[in-house]
Design an enzyme around this catalytic site. Structure first.
Site, PDB file in Angstrom:
ATOM      1  CG  ASN A  10      -6.146   3.889  -3.733  1.00 56.29           C
ATOM      2  OD1 ASN A  10      -6.907   4.819  -4.002  1.00 56.29           O
ATOM      3  ND2 ASN A  10      -5.671   3.680  -2.510  1.00 56.29           N
ATOM      4  CE  LYS A  12      -2.658   5.578  -2.281  1.00 58.83           C
ATOM      5  NZ  LYS A  12      -1.544   5.422  -1.363  1.00 58.83           N
ATOM      6  CG  HIS A  96      -6.259   3.230   1.898  1.00 62.72           C
ATOM      7  ND1 HIS A  96      -5.292   4.080   2.382  1.00 62.72           N
ATOM      8  CD2 HIS A  96      -5.694   2.567   0.852  1.00 62.72           C
ATOM      9  CE1 HIS A  96      -4.196   3.932   1.645  1.00 62.72           C
ATOM     10  NE2 HIS A  96      -4.417   3.020   0.713  1.00 62.72           N
ATOM     11  CD  GLU A  98      -2.854   6.941   1.618  1.00 67.37           C
ATOM     12  OE1 GLU A  98      -3.759   7.181   0.791  1.00 67.37           O
ATOM     13  OE2 GLU A  98      -1.718   6.530   1.283  1.00 67.37           O
ATOM     14  CD  GLU A 164      -3.126  -0.990   0.440  1.00 66.82           C
ATOM     15  OE1 GLU A 164      -2.730  -0.928  -0.731  1.00 66.82           O
ATOM     16  OE2 GLU A 164      -3.739  -0.067   1.003  1.00 66.82           O
ATOM     17  N   GLY A 170       3.579   3.998  -0.600  1.00 67.31           N
ATOM     18  CA  GLY A 170       4.119   5.246  -1.136  1.00 67.31           C
ATOM     19  C   GLY A 170       5.564   5.501  -0.745  1.00 67.31           C
ATOM     20  CB  SER A 210       6.212   0.384  -2.799  1.00 66.89           C
ATOM     21  OG  SER A 210       6.138   1.565  -2.026  1.00 66.89           O
TER      22      SER A 210
HETATM   23  P1  PGA Z   1       1.351   2.704  -3.348  1.00 63.44           P
HETATM   24  O1  PGA Z   1      -0.095   2.798  -2.628  1.00 63.44           O
HETATM   25  O2  PGA Z   1       1.241   1.641  -4.401  1.00 63.44           O
HETATM   26  O3  PGA Z   1       1.586   4.083  -3.906  1.00 63.44           O
HETATM   27  O4  PGA Z   1       2.330   2.327  -2.284  1.00 63.44           O
HETATM   28  C1  PGA Z   1      -0.858   1.648  -2.359  1.00 63.44           C
HETATM   29  C2  PGA Z   1      -2.116   2.010  -1.618  1.00 63.44           C
HETATM   30  O5  PGA Z   1      -2.086   2.880  -0.741  1.00 63.44           O
HETATM   31  O6  PGA Z   1      -3.200   1.443  -1.892  1.00 63.44           O
END
Ligand code: PGA
Length: 254
Positions: A10, A12, A96, A98, A164, A170, A210
């Protein structure tokens, strides 16, 4: 039950055209090393053509980070399943955290997106996960059951689920393999209640939050973890490939 693993990157709102080009080129060079797994890229929308042109005909797939529940119309700034299909996308992220947090996406809207993806012939990757506050309040299962029940597609069409936990995205605070396994097993039991045991046993449930080369193998060795949705550690193609490689040696499936 053998479930083919999924490794999804991803991006982003990261990487630009030149970096996307180099990334896709690096993956193309490495395709012979890829294990039996679905490897999927989720670039920002304008970079999908870059990936599509360089990876056409390869085993690597790609898709959108979002889609609109309608196929066309007056929806400024949105992207339709048809646009994703124009560039041979096969997957799309839905819900997601976000998007839920920054764009106010509700369970109902996420359900409409999942349904649209399926009707249009895309595979939705439905994302669910509890906030830190919900976990501390002992509401993890309630949140997961609600998010999954609201948006799980009813039929037999292909889709996948990503667990998630918001507190792990993150932050560098990966869920332990035990915490992740517990959530995945719970999600599979909720899916079984809605879809029946056979479909739930086939459902691929990815972990995200992460994931890094040095924690991936321990996570994927859990019985209900079928791959990853990776943000930060997927931005460098060699780190993404390293994760895939380390998992293949732990648990060759598929
Ligand atoms: P991350 O993000 O691996 O940077 O924690 C995962 C995601 O949001 O899909």
């Amino acid at each position: 039950m053998s479930r083919r693993p999924v490794f999804a990157a991803n991006w982003k709102m990261s990487l630009r055209r030149g970096a996307a080009d180099a990334y896709a080129g690096r993956l193309r060079e490495a395709v012979h090393e890829l294990p039996a797994a679905d490897v999927v890229l989720f670039p920002p929308f304008p970079l999908i053509p870059v990936v599509a042109e360089l990876l056409a005909g390869s085993p690597v797939a790609w898709g959108g980070q979002d889609l609109h529940p309608e196929e066309a119309g007056a929806h400024t700034g949105d992207v339709s399943a048809l646009h994703l299909l124009d560039w041979d996308s096969t997957w799309v992220l839905c819900g997601h955290s976000e998007r839920r947090a920054e764009h106010g996406e509700t369970d109902e809207l996420v359900a409409a997106k999942v349904a649209r993806a399926q009707r249009s012939g895309l595979r939705p990757l439905l994302c669910v996960g509890e906030t830190e506050e919900a976990r501390r309040a002992g509401r993890t299962e309630e949140v997961l059951a609600r998010q999954l029940s609201a948006a799980a597609p009813a039929g037999d069409g292909e889709w996948a689920l990503a667990y998630e936990p918001v507190w792990a995205i993150g932050t560098g605070r990966t869920a332990t393999p035990e915490i992740a396994q517990e959530a995945h097993a719970f999600l599979r039991s909720v899916a079984a209640g809605r879809l029946g045991e056979a479909l739930a046993a086939r459902l691929r449930i990815l972990y995200g939050g992460s994931v890094k080369p040095d924690n991936a193998a321990a996570l994927v060795s859990q019985p209900d973890i079928d791959g990853f949705l990776i943000g930060g550690a997927s931005l460098d193609p060699d780190s993404f490939l390293d994760i895939i490689r380390r998992c293949a040696s732990v648990r060759p499936r598929g």
